[in-house]
Design an enzyme around this catalytic site. Structure first.
Site, PDB file in Angstrom:
ATOM      1  N   CYS A  15       0.852  -1.110   0.256  1.00 42.99           N
ATOM      2  CA  CYS A  15       0.059  -0.240  -0.385  1.00 42.99           C
ATOM      3  C   CYS A  15       1.067   1.509   0.179  1.00 42.99           C
ATOM      4  CB  CYS A  15      -0.806  -0.042   1.519  1.00 42.99           C
ATOM      5  SG  CYS A  15      -1.870  -1.190   1.298  1.00 42.99           S
ATOM      6  N   GLY A  35       1.131   0.316  -5.727  1.00 44.88           N
ATOM      7  CA  GLY A  35      -0.292  -0.652  -4.994  1.00 44.88           C
ATOM      8  C   GLY A  35      -1.336  -0.168  -6.592  1.00 44.88           C
ATOM      9  N   ASN A  58      -0.613   1.293   5.575  1.00 43.47           N
ATOM     10  CA  ASN A  58       0.473   0.182   5.238  1.00 43.47           C
ATOM     11  C   ASN A  58       1.055  -0.917   6.176  1.00 43.47           C
ATOM     12  OD1 ASN A  58       2.173  -0.220   3.233  1.00 43.47           O
ATOM     13  ND2 ASN A  58       3.742   1.203   3.876  1.00 43.47           N
ATOM     14  N   GLY A  59       0.859  -1.717   5.832  1.00 46.40           N
ATOM     15  CA  GLY A  59       1.753  -2.503   6.579  1.00 46.40           C
ATOM     16  C   GLY A  59       0.458  -3.893   6.945  1.00 46.40           C
ATOM     17  N   CYS A 116      12.402  -2.016   6.485  1.00 45.56           N
ATOM     18  CA  CYS A 116      11.832  -3.097   5.735  1.00 45.56           C
ATOM     19  C   CYS A 116      13.462  -2.994   5.028  1.00 45.56           C
ATOM     20  CB  CYS A 116      10.677  -2.614   4.775  1.00 45.56           C
ATOM     21  SG  CYS A 116      10.848  -3.975   3.363  1.00 45.56           S
ATOM     22  N   TYR A 168      14.240  -2.324  -3.699  1.00 46.40           N
ATOM     23  CA  TYR A 168      13.080  -2.580  -4.905  1.00 46.40           C
ATOM     24  C   TYR A 168      11.968  -1.439  -4.463  1.00 46.40           C
ATOM     25  CZ  TYR A 168       9.490  -5.804  -7.293  1.00 46.40           C
ATOM     26  OH  TYR A 168       8.558  -5.781  -8.204  1.00 46.40           O
ATOM     27  N   ASP A 204      19.691  -7.803 -11.281  1.00 47.79           N
ATOM     28  CA  ASP A 204      18.672  -8.179 -10.321  1.00 47.79           C
ATOM     29  C   ASP A 204      18.734  -7.606  -9.190  1.00 47.79           C
ATOM     30  OD1 ASP A 204      15.847  -7.741 -10.743  1.00 47.79           O
ATOM     31  OD2 ASP A 204      15.627  -9.865 -11.626  1.00 47.79           O
ATOM     32  N   ASP A 205      17.494  -6.961  -8.911  1.00 51.98           N
ATOM     33  CA  ASP A 205      17.219  -6.592  -7.101  1.00 51.98           C
ATOM     34  C   ASP A 205      17.383  -7.731  -6.182  1.00 51.98           C
ATOM     35  OD1 ASP A 205      14.477  -6.437  -6.481  1.00 51.98           O
ATOM     36  OD2 ASP A 205      15.190  -4.859  -8.447  1.00 51.98           O
ATOM     37  N   CYS A 224       7.584 -13.138   4.231  1.00 48.46           N
ATOM     38  CA  CYS A 224       7.220 -11.763   4.802  1.00 48.46           C
ATOM     39  C   CYS A 224       5.764 -11.413   5.602  1.00 48.46           C
ATOM     40  CB  CYS A 224       7.356 -10.503   4.131  1.00 48.46           C
ATOM     41  SG  CYS A 224       7.011  -8.712   4.788  1.00 48.46           S
ATOM     42  N   CYS A 268      14.906  -4.268   8.936  1.00 51.69           N
ATOM     43  CA  CYS A 268      14.563  -5.383   9.177  1.00 51.69           C
ATOM     44  C   CYS A 268      15.294  -6.421   7.411  1.00 51.69           C
ATOM     45  CB  CYS A 268      12.970  -5.712   8.134  1.00 51.69           C
ATOM     46  SG  CYS A 268      11.873  -7.319   8.414  1.00 51.69           S
TER      47      CYS A 268
HETATM   48  S1  SF4 Z   1      10.741  -9.466   5.909  1.00 53.52           S
HETATM   49 FE1  SF4 Z   1      11.762  -8.912   4.267  1.00 53.52          FE
HETATM   50  S2  SF4 Z   1       9.990  -7.738   2.607  1.00 53.52           S
HETATM   51 FE2  SF4 Z   1       9.409  -7.584   4.879  1.00 53.52          FE
HETATM   52  S3  SF4 Z   1       9.401  -6.111   6.305  1.00 53.52           S
HETATM   53 FE3  SF4 Z   1      10.991  -7.482   6.631  1.00 53.52          FE
HETATM   54  S4  SF4 Z   1      13.019  -6.747   4.903  1.00 53.52           S
HETATM   55 FE4  SF4 Z   1      10.733  -5.456   3.947  1.00 53.52          FE
END
Ligand code: SF4
Length: 470
Positions: free
Chosen positions: A12, A38, A112-113, A246, A252, A355-356, A392, A447
């Protein structure tokens, strides 16, 4: 790359404005610049100080809104949302902002989340008499707010937030106040800006640029930002924070012209490419990146190695959205429609293809094949993030573990499946170093769960009643 062909989908984008006479128009442009987050649905709720009015629908921002619908949304405050359906699935009922009316006024929520304990909370709320009109995890917040027993939105919201676990960047609004809030890990980005005397809030700073707003700062983990006609106030509603934004936002999701917590996304990607070149060099004639999100990393790889960067792959911009094509076979056809190898660039060359990230691996196989069909002598695949081995739970649809190629196969097996001459991924240390966040923080405040399996929050078992449709 295109989210829909990679199999990694952002859930989102959120936008909000307070104190601007053209609130709906501003929100429309803001949402337009967040469209990459989104494409399934879009909506705007506007407040004229007395009532909230909503318009939303399935589709892209410019499909949902036209001049007439925007003209009907009169008011000086608004919140908006673009959605990619994962938690709760698709359908109009889940398109946000969610809006609720009661005897004391309206309430609009954009999120968002992903709330990881939403199912547990829903079950508890249903047992207490709540009925849900959508399958979205966000609706839980509205019920918690209404059942809090408090009068002011501020108190209601604070009470509700204390019960949520997971990832959330919220914008909630009633006729008198706009409140933005971030989960204690700060998993999703949310920034505050100014346009004249008005305040704006957006998932990404690229939304500020398009409307001529200036960036002020990011909403901090565990923080509530309260905006009303008296100005802006903030409150640290949760002090047990553990920053973990994240990593995939940098790799990406976010637009290259956005700054995520003050780090420019293009610059971070370029650094990831450089780091990848240090960790996994190879002799080759050209470096190319998979459009669009891997181009910055490819430039970085080329710069570090001295191998020229070339446009070996191009994207056809005017094909339909492939996310409505669900089968594997159709997805692969979608790749063919969207990307082409440039024969004049790759023929007779040893190519490094950047590629990412790799999710299922089918897209990479298809692109390697495409480059070889166009005459590339060798294709060396370099990925500017570590292998994604874990799902995730925070609002990114990375598929289930069994669909993640890196969780099921060794590096050599993946290389063979792709038909690549060599394959390397960036290390997690390289990822942290490349993005360049504060090394003093645990995991540099990122994360990394989809790479390491170490989740920054508790992950809740699905305790929903077996007959429940969630
Ligand atoms: S698990 Fe991966 S995609 Fe999900 S919030 Fe953490 S870093 Fe981002």
């Amino acid at each position: 790359m295109f989210a829909e062909i990679k199999g990694l989908n952002e859930e989102c984008g959120v936008f909000a404005v307070w104190g601007h006479k053209d609130a709906a128009q501003i929100t429309y442009y803001g949402l337009h610049s967040l469209q990459h987050r989104g494409q399934e649905g879009a909506g705007i709720v506007v407040s004229d100080g007395d009532t909230l009015n909503v318009h939303k629908g399935l589709g892209l921002v410019n499909e949902v809104f036209d001049q007439q619908t925007l003209n009907a949304l009169q008011g000086s405050a608004a919140i908006g949302h673009v959605r990619y359906a994962t938690a709760g699935g698709g359908g109009f009922a889940n398109v946000q902002p969610l809006m609720f009316r009661s005897q004391v006024g309206g309430l609009a929520i954009a999120h968002n989340g992903n709330i990881v304990n939403a199912n547990n909370l829903k079950l508890q709320l249903e047992n207490q008499g709540s009925i849900f009109q959508s399958t979205s995890d966000t609706e839980v917040l509205a019920h918690l707010i209404k059942r809090s027993g408090y009068w002011s939105l501020e108190d209601q919201f604070r009470h509700a937030l204390a019960m949520l676990k997971g990832a959330y960047a919220f914008a909630v609004m009633n006729e008198h106040q706009l409140i933005a809030a971030m989960d204690p890990n700060g998993l999703r980005p949310l920034a505050i800006g100014r346009i004249g005397d008005a305040y704006v809030v957006a998932s990404e700073t690229c939304a500020f640029d398009i409307i001529g707003a200036t960036y002020e700062r990011d909403v901090k983990p565990g923080e509530m930002v309260i905006i009303d006609d008296n100005g802006l106030r903030t409150e640290q509603y949760d002090k047990s924070t553990n920053p973990a934004i994240c990593s995939m936002e940098y790799v990406y999701f976010a637009r290259p012209d956005s700054n995520v917590e003050t780090i420019n996304v293009h610059t971070a990607r370029k650094q990831l490419g450089k780091q990848l070149a240090i960790e996994a060099p190879i002799e080759a004639d050209v470096v190319t990146g998979v459009p669009d999100s891997s181009i910055s990393a490819a430039i970085g790889y080329a710069e570090q190695t001295g191998i020229p960067y070339e446009l070996g792959l191009i994207k056809n911009r005017y094909v339909g959205r492939t996310f409505i094509q669900p089968s594997q076979e159709l997805r692969e056809q979608g790749v063919k429609m969207k990307l082409s190898a440039v024969r004049g660039v790759v023929e007779g060359k040893r190519v490094v293809m950047i590629d990412d990230s790799i999710v299922r691996g089918t897209t990479s196989r298809r692109i390697v094949n495409m480059l070889k069909e166009a005459g590339a002598l060798e294709v060396h695949v370099r990925i500017s993030s570590p292998p994604i081995k874990h799902p995730c739970f925070y609002g990114i649809d990375t598929s289930t573990t069994s669909e993640l190629i890196a969780s099921q196969h060794s590096l050599e097996e993946m290389r063979e499946m792709m038909g690549a001459d060599s394959l390397s991924f960036l290390s997690t240390d390289g990822l942290k170093k490349g993005i360049g966040r504060d090394p003093e923080m645990s995991n540099c405040g990122q994360c990394l769960a989809c790479f390491t399996g170490e989740y920054p929050t508790e992950i809740y078992a699905d305790t929903v009643h077996p007959h429940a449709k969630v």
